[in-house]
Design an enzyme around this catalytic site. Structure first.
Site, PDB file in Angstrom:
ATOM      1  N   HIS A 260       1.010  -1.227  -0.018  1.00 41.95           N
ATOM      2  CA  HIS A 260      -0.210   0.122  -0.074  1.00 41.95           C
ATOM      3  C   HIS A 260       0.840   1.412   0.001  1.00 41.95           C
ATOM      4  O   HIS A 260       1.712   1.396   1.044  1.00 41.95           O
ATOM      5  CB  HIS A 260      -0.843   0.086   1.248  1.00 41.95           C
ATOM      6  CG  HIS A 260      -1.653   0.968   1.331  1.00 41.95           C
ATOM      7  ND1 HIS A 260      -2.600   1.539   0.675  1.00 41.95           N
ATOM      8  CD2 HIS A 260      -1.918   2.282   1.987  1.00 41.95           C
ATOM      9  CE1 HIS A 260      -3.333   2.365   0.770  1.00 41.95           C
ATOM     10  NE2 HIS A 260      -2.849   2.872   1.950  1.00 41.95           N
ATOM     11  N   ASP A 372      -7.580   1.445   2.959  1.00 40.53           N
ATOM     12  CA  ASP A 372      -7.585   2.438   3.901  1.00 40.53           C
ATOM     13  C   ASP A 372      -7.791   3.795   3.924  1.00 40.53           C
ATOM     14  O   ASP A 372      -7.508   4.893   3.853  1.00 40.53           O
ATOM     15  CB  ASP A 372      -5.768   2.663   3.759  1.00 40.53           C
ATOM     16  CG  ASP A 372      -5.184   3.538   5.152  1.00 40.53           C
ATOM     17  OD1 ASP A 372      -5.799   3.702   5.993  1.00 40.53           O
ATOM     18  OD2 ASP A 372      -4.593   4.151   4.516  1.00 40.53           O
TER      19      ASP A 372
END
Length: 1059
Positions: A260, A372
């Protein structure tokens, strides 16, 4: 007797094995100390420092100076390039040789002009394999370059991770040498660490735990670190243990490599480009060495950056995508915020993203990937389905502060009834490292035991990049199918969701939004970014509409598709979940504001070009083109330019009947009340209506009353609202004994996440801001507009001025506000206590609205003490209600009967300057009879956000007004008119219309158009034709049928222009 079985003490046995693999203790004689063998320094080391992020070819031409281990460099955001000349000793033939490199900052190794691997201590990448087995005739001398960014994986916070960056931070090179790497020692270390993990994780009540511990203990007995010939015996003990298989009922963990990378956060956008290269080139290296390793990668923007800056790496990614090892996921341009972007912007995330993935990797993504972000809109399921996506992966709701979300695998039903299959990795992370503890947590934590037997396991360092390591892969591969543990398989997201879908009969369904009970401050932080977002969404909407009309009316007009794509991509980039939310450092906020400035500037140029094209060939003098970019008739007061830069007021009607977009020309230099026709209604501002507003009157006590015959507003001498009456019924909207337009200040000190969080306890610190009598004065003296204005000293450091405006014919009163804000950890809101009672308030979201409670009955209710909304919120009882509209705010709440709009925060991390300075914004209050739907609240909020355009045109404007589109039903909104995306040549003159049902009703709607339409076809959100979607055209009208909150896209093929 030697070798006899001995009683074992759990703790001492466990610690014995721990010390045997420890990097801290007994490394002179334990196994860890033998991981590397002989070493030698590099032959030569030199470097140069630069504040720029130079491309490789330019960097290697610079002047390098001698350097050595211990060298310090910096400051923050600079780059230090090292030239590393090395010669491998001939005695190391047959050995695996590494360059061991440890430095602060993020490093990238370049070899033969290409990036090959990252070197980052924080990402556990501290050596680069020069050769896995040095051959007799292999080249032993070579030169590498190591590009070190002066920032860590998570930025350069001063004192803590999320603190503002330390601009003077220094970095140090602490190791640079060649060393022999012992792969057999590495394998033993992996096995021993896993056995320790099993022993600890399963605990002293578990038979398999003791088997693991005793196996590890026996390995220590037989393994002499100084004698490699003892290693195979120890390895065989481990292999026997891990070879004992589990049963058929084992839970299956699908392990997918992931990295990420926040597109900007605690580092600027430009550093993210390098983070992508560092992370992905390392993943490519792992894919080469591990053919079963699968790496999932999201965000088209990042891939485009790599394509432009690292073409060789991009080609490798395409190659591994063909092999099925590199898997693009998500389908969006960036991992955007799930709350704040408008509905059309969310569609464009997928439209731009999916088209990019199709173009670069040959196929679109089949799963939405947003691990997220700070909450998920109830319209996302419909948008996903409209973009060809049925699966969704995230995990952020594991961060809920109050309530634990009840599922990890479930169906999500959106606002319109669309369903998608959702999975939250039960390990509650997207940055696993392959430990036994994480594997066991994935099973134990799963809230859908008995309903599904598969889970995702995303491994690799994340947020600031980094990604997986070989050690993580070795752990997960070793755990493949071991008795006592879940089955672990290297897998792709597609394999995971196929397994979940094949056994989904018992899964539960969650209806409505996925609200994150944390980070509620992100609806308000960095107000200028929020304002830029709303304004630029409007500008792009208007440019597309006018350009579409010009395309339809002019054979010569070229639709600015490439320029619009560039501007949309800038807006979509800013909608990344740490940018539009305001949870980023100052450098990022400044870049974002530059992006908005570009969109405004270029957007206004494109508006002028389209306006000129619409006026081409019309007889008459130069003048103004008045454009209504909304699909309904409007009569509004408009400020028109006069010579010398002043403005005058005109009441501008949009031509035509019923609802429509329209154009009109405008030549009169005064404030016009313009009835502007809908959906691009164009007209000239020559004939304007003369309606009058009662002049504001001031009472002896200093209060001021504004009255336009629809509503009557009374302000006390300090500017607070003491009365708001719906004139026709005499109904008072303000609660008895209370005042509206009450500014309130709160202490705003969260537990940790400063820019992100506002805590429930801030409500206990409420302080009304009291004005000084006598500051209220009459502004505009009636006619078409009446206004009053006042000043308010919020604190000794911050002040506010406000003009309260009521226009003729307008159902709402506007509050034009300017604030000079200089605070620390304070939160400014404005409150309106309503004479309305209801247990639910309504808030606008993308393409619709939803209800949330106004009470705190349960923990699920009070966890929503601060929520988000778009252009309006409403509190209604039967027959009457009060709506609060805004032009750039998102944070809101309704508690009891008090409507509250969040205005400004003052966090100090990660940007110490966030929100400091001057702000301008407008909110409006609209009392209404009946439901908000029937009273036109939705249209009023659109009108506030999409003012009539008065565009100067170089030539004559049309002598008569005309309307391009109108709708028969007030429940349907024509949200977007644009040119169709790249398609067959015949479709270069095709438009796409996006419409949605806004009231929450089943409705039939006729769309009327004056454009020359050849064919109409329904399509999906990616503009792919529905094979059964042909819509018959009757007298320039189309009939469309909507269910509640349904979004429909319509492809209109225009008739060929006359020769």
């Amino acid at each position: 007797m030697a070798g006899a079985p001995a009683l074992k003490h759990w703790r001492t046995t466990l610690e014995r094995v721990e010390k045997f693999v420890s990097p801290l203790y007994f490394t002179d004689c334990n196994l860890r100390g033998r991981l590397f063998g002989e070493s030698c320094p590099v032959a030569a080391l030199s470097c140069f420092l630069t504040p720029e992020r130079l491309p490789y070819q330019e960097a290697v031409r610079q002047d390098f100076s001698p350097a050595q281990v211990g060298y310090s460099f910096g400051p923050t955001w600079w780059t230090c390039w090292f030239r590393v000349e090395l010669t491998i000793p001939e005695a190391w033939v047959g050995q695996e040789v590494h360059l061991c490199w440890e430095s602060d900052g993020e490093g990238l190794v370049w070899r033969d002009g290409e990036p090959v691997q990252s070197l980052t201590k924080e990402g556990e990448k501290t050596s680069y394999i020069l050769t896995d087995r040095l051959g007799e005739g292999d080249l032993r001398s070579l030169t590498l370059y190591v590009e070190v960014a002066c920032n860590g994986l998570l930025g350069a916070g001063k004192g803590s991770m999320i603190a503002a960056p330390d601009p003077e931070k220094t970095f140090q090179l602490s190791r640079a040498e060649l060393a022999v790497f012992h792969r057999d020692v590495h394998k033993l270390l992996v096995d021993l660490e896993l056995l320790l993990g099993i022993a600890k994780g399963l605990g002293e009540d578990n038979q398999r735990s003791f088997q693991a511990l005793y196996t590890a203990n026996q390995m220590v007995n037989v393994c002499d670190p100084a004698q490699p010939e003892t290693f195979p015996v120890a390895q065989a003990l481990a292999t026997r243990f891990f070879g004992q298989r589990g049963g058929e009922s084992q839970h299956t963990i699908h392990a997918t490599g992931h990295c990420h990378i926040d597109t900007a956060w605690l580092w600027p956008f430009k550093e993210t480009i390098r983070k992508c290269a560092r992370s992905w080139v390392t993943a490519v290296q792992l894919m080469e060495q591990n053919p079963k390793f699968i790496f999932a990668c999201s965000q088209a923007q990042q891939l485009e950056w790599v394509r432009n800056h690292y073409p060789g790496l991009h080609a490798r990614l395409q190659e591994f995508a063909c092999r099925g090892q590199f898997v693009p996921v998500g389908g969006t341009w960036v991992e955007m915020d799930g709350n704040l972007p408008g509905g059309e912007a969310m569609v464009r995330q997928f439209l731009q993203g999916q088209n990019f993935f199709l173009q670069e990797f040959g196929k679109m993504c089949s799963e939405f990937w947003l691990p997220d972000t700070f909450g998920y809109s109830a319209q996302l399921p419909q948008i996903m389905r409209g973009c060809g996506i049925r699966h969704f992966l995230t995990q952020k709701l594991s961060w809920n502060l109050v309530n634990s979300f009840p599922h990890h695998t479930f169906f999500w039903e959106g606002l319109d009834g669309s369903h998608v299959l959702v999975h939250f990795p039960p390990g509650d992370s997207y940055g696993m490292q392959g430990s036994v503890d994480e594997v066991l947590k994935t099973v134990a934590n799963n809230r859908d035991k008995g309903r599904t037997n598969h889970s995702a396991f995303l491994f690799g360092f994340g947020d600031g990049g980094g990604g997986p390591t070989q050690t993580m892969l070795d752990r997960l591969t070793r755990l493949g199918n071991t008795d006592g543990l879940p089955r672990v398989q290297l897998s792709s997201p597609k394999q995971l969701f196929s397994a979940l879908e094949s056994d989904s009969g018992q899964l539960c369904t969650w209806v409505g939004e996925l609200f994150l009970e944390l980070h509620n401050g992100t609806y308000t932080t960095h107000a200028q970014i929020k304002k830029g977002n709303r304004e630029c969404e409007r500008i792009l909407h208007d440019v597309e509409l006018l350009s579409s009309l010009a395309l339809a009316r002019s054979a010569q007009f070229l639709y600015p598709a490439a320029r619009l794509q560039h501007l949309w991509r800038l807006l979509l980039l800013n909608q990344f979940h740490d940018v539009v939310t305001g949870s980023c450092i100052q450098l990022v906020a400044e870049d974002a504001m530059c992006h908005y400035a570009d969109i405004r500037s270029h957007g206004n140029t494109l508006l002028s070009t389209a306006a000129a094209a619409l006026c081409a060939g019309e007889p008459g003098p130069e003048g103004l083109l008045v454009v209504n970019t909304l699909p309904w008739k409007r009569t509004e007061v408009l400020a028109l330019p006069k010579p010398g830069g002043a403005h005058s007021l005109d009441l501008t009607p949009s031509p035509g009947d019923s609802a429509q977009h329209g154009l009109c020309s405008c030549s009169c230099p005064y404030l016009a009340a313009a009835p502007a026709a809908p959906a691009a209604c164009v007209r000239s501002a020559r004939g304007s209506c003369r309606l009058s507003l009662a002049a504001p009157f001031t009472k002896t006590d200093g209060s001021v009353t504004l009255d336009n015959g629809i509503i009557r507003v009374r302000l006390d001498p300090t500017g607070r609202l003491t009365s708001l009456v719906l004139v026709a019924s005499g109904r008072e909207a303000i609660a008895e004994g209370a005042v509206g337009n009450q500014f309130v200040l709160f202490d705003d000190v969260p537990l940790y996440w400063d820019a992100w969080d506002v805590m429930d306890y801030h409500l206990e610190t409420r302080k009304p801001v009291l004005g000084q009598a006598g500051t209220l004065a009459v502004g505009t003296e009636g006619g078409l507009r009446g206004s009053a204005w006042f000043l308010l000293q919020i604190t000794p450091n911050s002040r506010l001025s406000q003009e309260v405006v009521l226009d003729v014919g307008c159902p709402y009163v506007r509050f034009h506000t300017e604030v000079h804000w200089h605070e620390a950890h304070k939160f400014l809101k404005v409150e309106f206590p309503a004479r309305v009672r209801c247990s639910q308030a309504t808030y606008e979201v993308q393409f619709g609205h939803l209800q949330r409670p106004t009470h705190y009955n349960t923990s699920w209710d009070w966890a929503r003490f601060e929520v988000w909304a778009h252009r309006w919120m409403d509190l209604s009882e039967h027959g009457f209600g009060l709506a609060l509209l805004n032009d750039c705010k998102y944070g809101a709440s309704v508690r009891g009967s008090v409507l509250s709009l969040s205005l400004l925060r003052a966090p100090k991390a990660p940007d110490a300057t966030a929100d400091m300075g001057r702000h301008e914004f407008t909110y409006a209050l609209m009392p209404h009879k009946g439901s908000f739907q029937d009273a036109g609240v939705i249209r009023a909020a659109y009108s506030l956000n999409f003012p009539l355009l008065a565009l100067p045109v170089p030539g004559p404007a049309p002598a008569t007004s005309w309307s391009a589109f109108s709708l028969s039903s007030p429940a349907v909104v024509l949200e977007t008119v644009k040119q169709a995306e790249t398609s067959p040549e015949s479709q270069s003159r095709a438009l796409v219309l996006r419409l949605y049902e806004a009231h929450g009703s089943h409705v039939d709607c006729w769309l009327h158009t004056s454009l020359p339409i050849q064919e109409a076809i329904l399509c999906d959100l990616l503009e792919r034709r529905n094979p059964a979607g042909h819509v018959p055209l009757q007298d320039n009208r189309l009939k469309l049928t909507f269910s509640p909150f349904q979004v429909q896209s319509l492809l209109l093929v225009l008739q060929p222009p006359p020769n």
